[in-house]
Design an enzyme around this catalytic site. Structure first.
Site, mmCIF file in Angstrom:
data_model
loop_
_atom_site.group_PDB
_atom_site.id
_atom_site.type_symbol
_atom_site.label_atom_id
_atom_site.label_comp_id
_atom_site.label_asym_id
_atom_site.label_seq_id
_atom_site.Cartn_x
_atom_site.Cartn_y
_atom_site.Cartn_z
ATOM 1 N N GLY A 135 0.658 -0.620 -0.092
ATOM 2 C CA GLY A 135 -0.219 -0.578 0.356
ATOM 3 C C GLY A 135 0.858 0.896 0.300
ATOM 4 O O GLY A 135 0.844 2.251 -0.798
ATOM 5 N N HIS A 136 1.712 1.492 0.890
ATOM 6 C CA HIS A 136 3.048 2.466 0.831
ATOM 7 C C HIS A 136 3.370 2.210 -0.386
ATOM 8 O O HIS A 136 4.232 3.088 -0.592
ATOM 9 C CB HIS A 136 3.300 2.338 1.875
ATOM 10 N N GLN A 155 -6.318 5.759 0.920
ATOM 11 C CA GLN A 155 -7.679 6.564 0.584
ATOM 12 C C GLN A 155 -8.545 5.094 2.642
ATOM 13 O O GLN A 155 -9.398 5.303 3.134
ATOM 14 C CB GLN A 155 -8.304 5.937 0.124
ATOM 15 N N SER A 215 -0.119 -2.297 8.549
ATOM 16 C CA SER A 215 1.005 -2.806 9.311
ATOM 17 C C SER A 215 0.660 -3.331 10.263
ATOM 18 O O SER A 215 0.852 -3.700 10.812
ATOM 19 C CB SER A 215 1.635 -0.913 9.610
ATOM 20 N N ARG A 216 -0.690 -3.062 10.868
ATOM 21 C CA ARG A 216 -1.023 -3.604 11.351
ATOM 22 C C ARG A 216 -1.185 -5.103 11.846
ATOM 23 O O ARG A 216 -1.781 -5.758 12.816
ATOM 24 C CB ARG A 216 -2.643 -2.868 12.405
#
Ligand code: PAF
Length: 281
Positions: free
Chosen positions: A36-37, A148, A186-187
């Site tokens: 995503g990053h 988003q 990340s979680r």
């Protein structure tokens, strides 16, 4: 790729480049990077001359000390991913560099901070706004990239940029999902394999909610039915499921096709709090 820890060092590197009219983009992150990053970074790479990524687990945006303590930290893997993605500069400050003294200023976002994430995580958006303002002041990017997945955060940032007249454009990049629909976060690193399966309930719930609404079913009934699907046990605890108008994030009572609306969800899977959302077109 250059990695810098100090604000003075970062400014020294950026100054001559700005003199050569290079466009600068910023991707602010808290590390534990995933694809995503990397999507944010790739879009930034495509749209600007110089890509700066910040990695800083911002303590003042956590309202839960154990969430802060357990937030995944994977710096060397992060740097490898960023190098491969063609990032120019990574800013990795220590807490003392970002907060040499206790911050006294505070941001208020009116109705926007009273609902959903704002209501369940008091002080969270103030902490986000402070760190993002600092990064904007230090780096002075032309473009800044956000995901988003943190939809309400995007509205807060847009408000911040508008009210403080930051001279930059905010870019929002769609949520990246695993093939089964789980939003990258990340979680997710903190989920066990069984919890990873349970976490899918968030996306499934959003998909069902969207399809019921698009079929013309009432939000009240849809929400009630979907909320009932969560067992409210310790392992999978729904915090909120709301249909919202995207201009102010106020929970809406019904589908209004003339407005931009979204469905937002937050739930605990074990000890891990996850959020997701879907936009109604
Ligand atoms: O979205 C995040 O990761 C954080 O809230 C941000 C924008 C990097 C600020 O700490």
């Amino acid at each position: 790729m250059e990695v810098v820890k100090q604000i003075s060092e970062l400014k020294k590197v950026l100054k001559p480049l700005r003199g050569h009219s290079k466009s600068v983009s910023l991707v602010p992150t808290m590390g534990a990077l995933h694809q995503g990053h990397i999507h944010l970074v790739k879009q930034a790479r495509h749209e600007s001359d110089l890509v700066v990524v910040s990695i800083f687990v911002n303590p003042i945006q956590f309202n839960n000390p154990s969430d802060l303590a357990q937030y995944p930290r994977t710096l060397s893997a992060d740097l490898k991913l960023l190098e491969d993605a063609g990032v120019d500069l990574v800013f990795v400050p220590e807490n003392s560099e970002m907060y040499p003294s206790e911050v006294q200023v505070a941001f208020r976002f009116g109705a926007l901070e009273e609902v959903l994430e704002g209501a369940f995580r008091p002080g969270h958006f103030n902490g986000v706004a402070i760190v993002v303002s600092k990064l904007f002041h230090i780096i002075q990017p032309d473009l800044a990239y956000f995901g988003q997945k943190d939809l309400q955060q995007v509205s807060v940032i847009r408000r911040l940029v508008k009210d403080l007249q930051f001279d930059l454009q905010v870019r929002v990049v769609p949520t990246v999902r695993e093939t089964d629909g789980l939003a990258l976060s990340s979680r997710n690193l903190r989920l066990s394999p069984e919890q990873r399966l349970q976490a899918l309930s968030l996306y499934k719930c959003l998909e069902s909610a969207k399809s019921e609404l698009l079929k013309g079913n009432a939000w009240f009934d849809t929400k009630k039915q979907l909320e009932g699907g969560f067992d409210h046990s310790k392992e999978l605890r729904l915090e909120y499921l709301e249909l919202v108008d995207l201009d102010d994030f106020r929970p809406a009572e019904k589908r209004k096709p003339e407005l931009k609306q979204g469905i937002c969800i937050a739930a605990y899977v074990g000890e891990v709090r996850l959020i997701d959302n879907i936009i109604l077109d």
